[in-house]
Motif scaffolding. Structure first.
Motif, PDB file in Angstrom:
ATOM      1  N   LYS A 144       0.599  -1.223   0.021  1.00 21.83           N
ATOM      2  CA  LYS A 144       0.060   0.205   0.000  1.00 21.83           C
ATOM      3  C   LYS A 144       0.625   1.383  -0.029  1.00 21.83           C
ATOM      4  O   LYS A 144       0.640   2.185  -0.624  1.00 21.83           O
ATOM      5  N   LYS A 147       2.059   2.008  -3.317  1.00 17.76           N
ATOM      6  CA  LYS A 147       1.258   2.670  -4.254  1.00 17.76           C
ATOM      7  C   LYS A 147       1.490   4.018  -4.094  1.00 17.76           C
ATOM      8  O   LYS A 147       1.418   4.841  -5.033  1.00 17.76           O
ATOM      9  N   ILE A 152      -0.791   7.304  -7.156  1.00 15.29           N
ATOM     10  CA  ILE A 152      -1.988   6.448  -7.183  1.00 15.29           C
ATOM     11  C   ILE A 152      -3.065   7.201  -7.952  1.00 15.29           C
ATOM     12  O   ILE A 152      -2.865   8.250  -7.996  1.00 15.29           O
ATOM     13  N   ILE A 197      -6.219   4.001  -0.393  1.00 13.86           N
ATOM     14  CA  ILE A 197      -5.610   2.906   0.092  1.00 13.86           C
ATOM     15  C   ILE A 197      -6.110   2.146   1.362  1.00 13.86           C
ATOM     16  O   ILE A 197      -5.885   1.279   1.705  1.00 13.86           O
TER      17      ILE A 197
END
Length: 252
Positions: A144, A147, A152, A197
């Motif tokens: 996460k 990302k 993102i 996320i």
């Protein structure tokens, strides 16, 4: 002789872009003549008026405020809520925030009456880094954070690469504080990135702009920037930055 919008910005009328809009709207006069051409050059000593009012060449102020949560980053608020100007005791000149911090976000906020300086730090092409401490629900792990670091997808497009690392994790794993540095200024960007996320932000604090940090400045207090700090920020905003991702995904 200098471009009219630059003279206006340096006098604290507004940012250079807003000054350009005022010129194009026919609201600016130089020596009694309305000017609408953006390339028009004037002498700072000319009689320059905006909306019929003469501009004032005030002393330049560069302030850093540790903004508390629950304060509006605005010159006024029709709802009567606290605004950042309420914390600038002793400052008679009107200063404007450089960028914004949300009502629920605290931390480092710059204020100035130098429109050129403000534009230098906020223009999207300059990518001045801003570092936040985001306390989030739960503990986001490796993939996460990767990302966030890589960029993102949000509803307004992909975010640029960021620098992300753990700052603190609660013993019961119910929340974590993540240090994140971004180079963009989208609306509520950090909050939206963590929501994307699955880890909503419960507290957000900006702790650094460029190389300038809050240090020991107490919440609700302000101070004047030193000449060295002003110069460093101007240098930070005048050159492109190499935006790269950095992540330490492993839980401490």
């Amino acid at each position: 002789m200098e471009r009219l919008q630059k003279i206006m910005a340096q006098a604290g009328v507004a940012s250079r872009r807003k000054c350009e809009a005022l010129i194009q709207a026919g609201k600016v006069q130089v020596n009694g003549e309305t000017v609408t051409e953006l390339g028009f050059k004037a002498d700072p000593k000319d009689d320059i008026t905006v909306g019929g009012k003469p501009i004032k060449h005030e002393r330049k102020l560069y302030l850093m405020l540790n903004k508390p949560k629950g304060v509006i980053t605005s010159a006024s608020d029709p709802q009567g809520r606290k605004i950042v100007a309420d914390y600038l005791k002793g400052i008679k000149e009107r200063v404007y925030p450089v960028g914004r911090l949300d009502y629920d976000t605290e931390g480092l906020l710059l204020l100035t009456n130098d429109g050129e300086f403000a534009n230098l730090l906020t223009h999207p092409s300059h990518h001045v880094p801003r570092t936040y401490l985001a306390t989030v629900r739960g503990v986001p792990h490796g993939s996460k954070l990767e990302k966030l670091a890589a960029g993102i997808k949000l509803e307004d497009g992909m975010t640029a690469p960021a620098e992300v690392e753990y700052h603190d994790v609660s013993p019961d794993d119910k929340h974590a504080t993540i240090a994140i540095t971004i180079h963009e200024g989208r609306n509520r960007q950090v909050r939206r990135m963590f929501e994307a996320i699955g880890h909503p932000v419960s507290r957000l604090k900006r702790v650094r702009i460029g190389d300038l940090g809050l240090a020991n400045l107490q919440r609700g207090k302000f101070r004047h920037l030193t000449p060295q700090e002003i110069k460093a920020l101007q240098s930070s905003g005048s050159k492109p930055h190499n935006v790269h991702k950095k992540v330490r995904p492993d839980k401490p």
